[in-house]
Motif scaffolding. Structure first.
Motif, short mmCIF file in Angstrom:
data_model
loop_
_atom_site.label_atom_id
_atom_site.label_comp_id
_atom_site.label_asym_id
_atom_site.label_seq_id
_atom_site.Cartn_x
_atom_site.Cartn_y
_atom_site.Cartn_z
N UNK A 305 52.30 -6.21 0.58
CA UNK A 305 53.40 -5.29 0.32
C UNK A 305 54.64 -6.08 -0.13
N UNK A 306 55.28 -5.59 -1.18
CA UNK A 306 56.46 -6.29 -1.71
C UNK A 306 57.64 -6.25 -0.74
N UNK A 307 57.62 -5.30 0.22
CA UNK A 307 58.71 -5.21 1.19
C UNK A 307 58.50 -6.11 2.40
N UNK A 308 57.39 -6.81 2.45
CA UNK A 308 57.12 -7.73 3.56
C UNK A 308 57.77 -9.07 3.24
N UNK A 334 52.89 -0.79 -0.91
CA UNK A 334 51.81 -0.15 -0.18
C UNK A 334 52.36 1.00 0.66
N UNK A 335 51.65 2.13 0.63
CA UNK A 335 52.04 3.27 1.44
C UNK A 335 51.63 3.11 2.89
N UNK A 368 48.73 -4.45 9.70
CA UNK A 368 50.11 -4.04 9.92
C UNK A 368 50.77 -5.10 10.79
N UNK A 369 51.64 -5.90 10.21
CA UNK A 369 52.32 -6.98 10.95
C UNK A 369 53.50 -6.39 11.70
N UNK A 370 53.44 -6.45 13.02
CA UNK A 370 54.46 -5.80 13.81
C UNK A 370 54.70 -6.57 15.10
N UNK A 371 55.96 -6.97 15.34
CA UNK A 371 56.33 -7.53 16.63
C UNK A 371 56.54 -6.40 17.63
N UNK A 372 56.49 -6.74 18.91
CA UNK A 372 56.62 -5.72 19.93
C UNK A 372 57.99 -5.06 19.88
N UNK A 384 56.64 6.57 12.55
CA UNK A 384 55.27 6.41 13.00
C UNK A 384 54.30 6.81 11.90
N UNK A 385 54.28 8.09 11.56
CA UNK A 385 53.45 8.58 10.47
C UNK A 385 52.00 8.22 10.59
#
Length: 392
Positions: A305-308, A334-335, A368-372, A384-385
């Motif tokens: 994703x370009x926003x990452x 990416x959606x 999905x790269x996500x920190x807590x 959320x979606x």
């Protein structure tokens, strides 16, 4: 002049005790106690009550209040009556005699109380576990390990990728307010000052049942709903009252008689599983022929994703680092997810021969790269979606 020759040796001894403690802890309060000690030692007037010491340089209401508490304890221990506070002439009455308007009373300074589950809140509770008589403090890493369960933000990673501030930056505020003492080079150690222990006592008094594992202390947590564990494999279950879907639970079969409605996440169930006519037997199922693509006809490509990005000023960091590792990602918006893999056909017309469009086949892997702390922020912002539907 020796301490025994001072007009107030009892008060001087207590101030000297605090002065030595501040010197050992390298506290900023050392300067304040030093001024109070020198002025009290050189004062020839005996005081009946510690409140009279406010006329000396270096003594304020807070220090006199601490001396009063020590004197009360001393009198109780030795069975001596506590001296009364000497009367003072009212400033308003004196000004009235002079014909001038009475001066406004000084505004009382509000006691510092950190926000619940904030960085200063967690740091003070963590450092309060050290005994007040301990000779040294604890390191930064030890402090973070003790403080993290009491804080909603991370002490090691920023919740905003465009900034580098973490919950540990709150330590600067505590040092400036002289609630925490810092000493030691190069290995710095931290401990609470006398004022810091007072703040910790106020926190524990207002929140006696502080639970480090509980995200909020002002409301009891709702009891978890009973879920039946699936025999094997992670599956998605029904959404609960907060809109979360249970993992490793068996989803209930949909009822065709009940009307479909939105599940609280902005996505209706009809968008997940298409409903149609009930089939009588397996012969009514549609038939299809699988398409077999040889490995020589496609390549596996990583889509990012370009926003990452790592930071606002360093947007190409992840792409450059992946390229150094021998992976040249395809950058696009990416959606869903931050990264996924596709099988890209070498011949752009390959899939069109089978009546399909494009030259890519999406594989069944999405990252999905996500920190807590970032996940907590996303939930609070209701971003959320579809991520809930994918179990991320």
């Amino acid at each position: 002049m020796a301490d025994e020759e001072c007009a107030n040796p009892l008060l001087l001894g207590w101030v000297k005790e605090w002065l030595d403690t501040a010197r050992e802890r390298n506290s900023k309060g050392f300067t304040v106690y030093r001024k109070a000690y020198d002025s009290l030692k050189s004062c020839p007037l005996p005081f009946q009550h510690p409140a009279e010491a406010q006329q000396l340089h270096g003594f304020g209401p807070k220090l006199c209040e601490r001396l009063t508490d020590k004197l009360k304890l001393h009198c109780q221990t030795n069975g001596i009556p506590m001296p009364e506070v000497p009367r003072k002439v009212s400033k308003g009455r004196a000004n009235a005699d002079d014909g001038t308007a009475p001066a406004k009373p000084a505004r009382k300074k509000k006691a510092y109380v950190p926000t619940l589950r904030s960085g200063p809140y967690a740091l003070i509770l963590a450092l309060s576990t050290i005994p007040e008589s301990a000779p040294s403090g604890i390191t930064k890493q030890q402090t973070i390990e003790l403080a993290q369960p009491y804080c909603d933000s991370s002490f090691t990673a920023s919740s905003d990728p465009t900034k580098f501030y973490t919950a540990w930056n709150s330590m600067k505020t505590l040092l400036e307010k002289d609630l925490v003492a810092e000493k030691g080079r190069p290995l710095r150690k931290y401990c609470l000052t006398e004022e810091g222990y007072e703040v910790a006592s106020r926190i524990k008094a207002s929140q006696p049942a502080a639970d480090p594992k509980q995200s909020t202390l002002d409301a009891p947590a709702a009891p978890p709903k009973s879920r039946q564990r699936a025999p094997a494999g992670p599956t998605l279950g029904a959404a609960d009252d907060d809109g979360f879907m249970a993992i490793n639970s068996s989803p209930p079969p949909p009822s065709l008689s009940e009307p479909q409605h939105d599940n609280g996440m902005g996505v209706g169930l009809e968008d997940i599983v298409p409903f149609g006519d009930v089939l009588g037997d397996e012969t009514a199922l549609p038939t299809f022929s699988p398409i077999t693509i040889p490995t020589s006809a496609f390549t596996l490509e990583l889509v990012l994703d370009v926003r990452e990005v790592r930071a606002k000023e360093d947007r190409d960091y992840m792409r450059v680092e992946l390229t150094k590792k021998g992976v040249a990602p395809i950058m696009r918006s990416l959606d869903l997810g931050d990264a996924l893999w596709v099988a890209k056909c070498k011949d752009p017309q390959y899939l069109q021969r089978y009546g399909l469009e494009g030259d890519e086949i999406m594989l069944d892997w999405i990252v999905e790269r996500k920190r807590l702390d970032d996940l907590v922020g996303s939930i609070k912002a209701q971003r959320k979606g579809l991520r809930q539907l994918c179990g991320v």
